[in-house]
Design a protein around this motif. Structure first.
Motif, short mmCIF file in Angstrom:
data_model
loop_
_atom_site.label_atom_id
_atom_site.label_comp_id
_atom_site.label_asym_id
_atom_site.label_seq_id
_atom_site.Cartn_x
_atom_site.Cartn_y
_atom_site.Cartn_z
N VAL A 35 0.85 -1.18 0.00
CA VAL A 35 0.00 0.00 0.00
C VAL A 35 0.89 1.23 0.00
O VAL A 35 1.73 1.40 0.88
N ARG A 37 2.28 4.91 -2.64
CA ARG A 37 2.28 5.65 -3.90
C ARG A 37 2.74 4.73 -5.03
O ARG A 37 3.91 4.35 -5.11
N GLY A 38 1.78 4.37 -5.88
CA GLY A 38 2.03 3.39 -6.93
C GLY A 38 3.21 3.72 -7.81
O GLY A 38 4.04 2.84 -8.12
N GLU A 39 3.35 4.97 -8.23
CA GLU A 39 4.44 5.35 -9.12
C GLU A 39 5.80 5.16 -8.45
O GLU A 39 6.76 4.71 -9.08
N GLU A 40 5.88 5.48 -7.16
CA GLU A 40 7.15 5.31 -6.44
C GLU A 40 7.49 3.83 -6.25
O GLU A 40 8.66 3.44 -6.32
N ILE A 59 -0.25 -4.24 -5.74
CA ILE A 59 -0.07 -2.86 -5.29
C ILE A 59 -1.44 -2.22 -5.13
O ILE A 59 -2.30 -2.34 -5.99
N CYS A 60 -1.62 -1.52 -4.00
CA CYS A 60 -2.84 -0.75 -3.75
C CYS A 60 -2.38 0.70 -3.57
O CYS A 60 -1.63 1.01 -2.64
N HIS A 61 -2.82 1.58 -4.45
CA HIS A 61 -2.35 2.96 -4.44
C HIS A 61 -2.93 3.76 -3.28
O HIS A 61 -4.11 3.66 -2.95
N ASP A 63 -2.33 7.93 -1.93
CA ASP A 63 -1.66 9.19 -2.27
C ASP A 63 -0.78 9.76 -1.16
O ASP A 63 0.27 10.32 -1.41
N SER A 83 -1.00 5.73 3.19
CA SER A 83 -0.77 4.29 3.10
C SER A 83 -1.06 3.60 4.43
O SER A 83 -1.60 2.49 4.46
N LYS A 86 -5.05 3.73 5.03
CA LYS A 86 -5.70 2.87 4.04
C LYS A 86 -5.42 1.40 4.35
O LYS A 86 -6.32 0.56 4.28
#
Length: 201
Positions: A35, A37-40, A59-61, A63, A83, A86
């Motif tokens: 969990v 930031r998906g891009e990172e 992966i669970c995004h 922000d 993260s 969530k």
């Protein structure tokens, strides 16, 4: 077992949690949801030449990130999209069996208490790492609570005993109280009262 992991928690996040999770998935076949930031997270994979996550990983995004200086009591309200929050909500909703974070410990304890809740009858949550001594030694309340009562220490002993029986296979766990000496007359009133409660229990 399905583990929900705060990929953004800790001093070396997201790289350390992500790479550790990949190693655990490969070695133990654990199902892990990262969990954060998906891009990172994807950047960590790319940087380390990892094209695909192992089977059972996803992966669970999220922000937002709870930093180490965040006010613990306000995290659930002010960082709903983090993260940590969530991941705790996912655990509370039954989307996993455990949640792990190396992030802000006060926020973790506060969030777990508010979102996941405590065991009925247990008044205070506690961190309980298993130390590699013998079959395992559980250090119940390793820094989560600044102030304890004798009742809390009794409950920590009970919870630690159940954990040792169920998860470590120790038939008759021994409960000890950290103090300045072994005699029952040593320590502050907290230790003396807790010792009496633990002895009677």
């Amino acid at each position: 077992m399905k583990i929900i992991l705060d990929a953004m928690g800790g001093d070396y996040a997201p790289e350390a949690p992500v790479l550790g999770a990949i190693d655990a998935a490969k070695a133990y076949g654990a199902q892990i949801t990262l969990v954060g930031r998906g891009e990172e997270i994807l950047e960590v994979l790319k940087k380390n030449g990892i094209e695909n996550l192992p089977a059972g990983m996803e992966i669970c995004h999220a922000d937002d990130v709870v930093d180490m200086h965040a006010e613990a009591a306000e995290v659930v309200k002010q960082h709903k999209g983090s993260s940590m929050v969530k991941g705790l909500k996912m655990l509370a909703d039954g989307e996993g069996d455990a949640f792990i974070s190396a992030g802000n410990t006060g926020a973790l304890l506060s969030g777990a208490t508010l979102l996941v809740k405590r065991i009925k009858g247990i008044r205070r949550a506690a961190f309980a790492p298993v130390l590699p001594i013998g079959k395992g030694t559980i250090l119940v309340d390793a820094g989560a609570n600044v102030v304890c009562t004798p009742e809390f220490l009794l409950q920590f002993g009970l919870v630690g005993t159940l954990f040792a029986k169920k998860n470590l296979g120790i038939e008759n766990p021994r409960v000890g109280l950290l103090n300045i000496g072994t005699e029952d007359t040593k320590g502050t009133p907290l230790q003396k009262e807790a010792y009496a409660l633990l002895t009677n229990a």
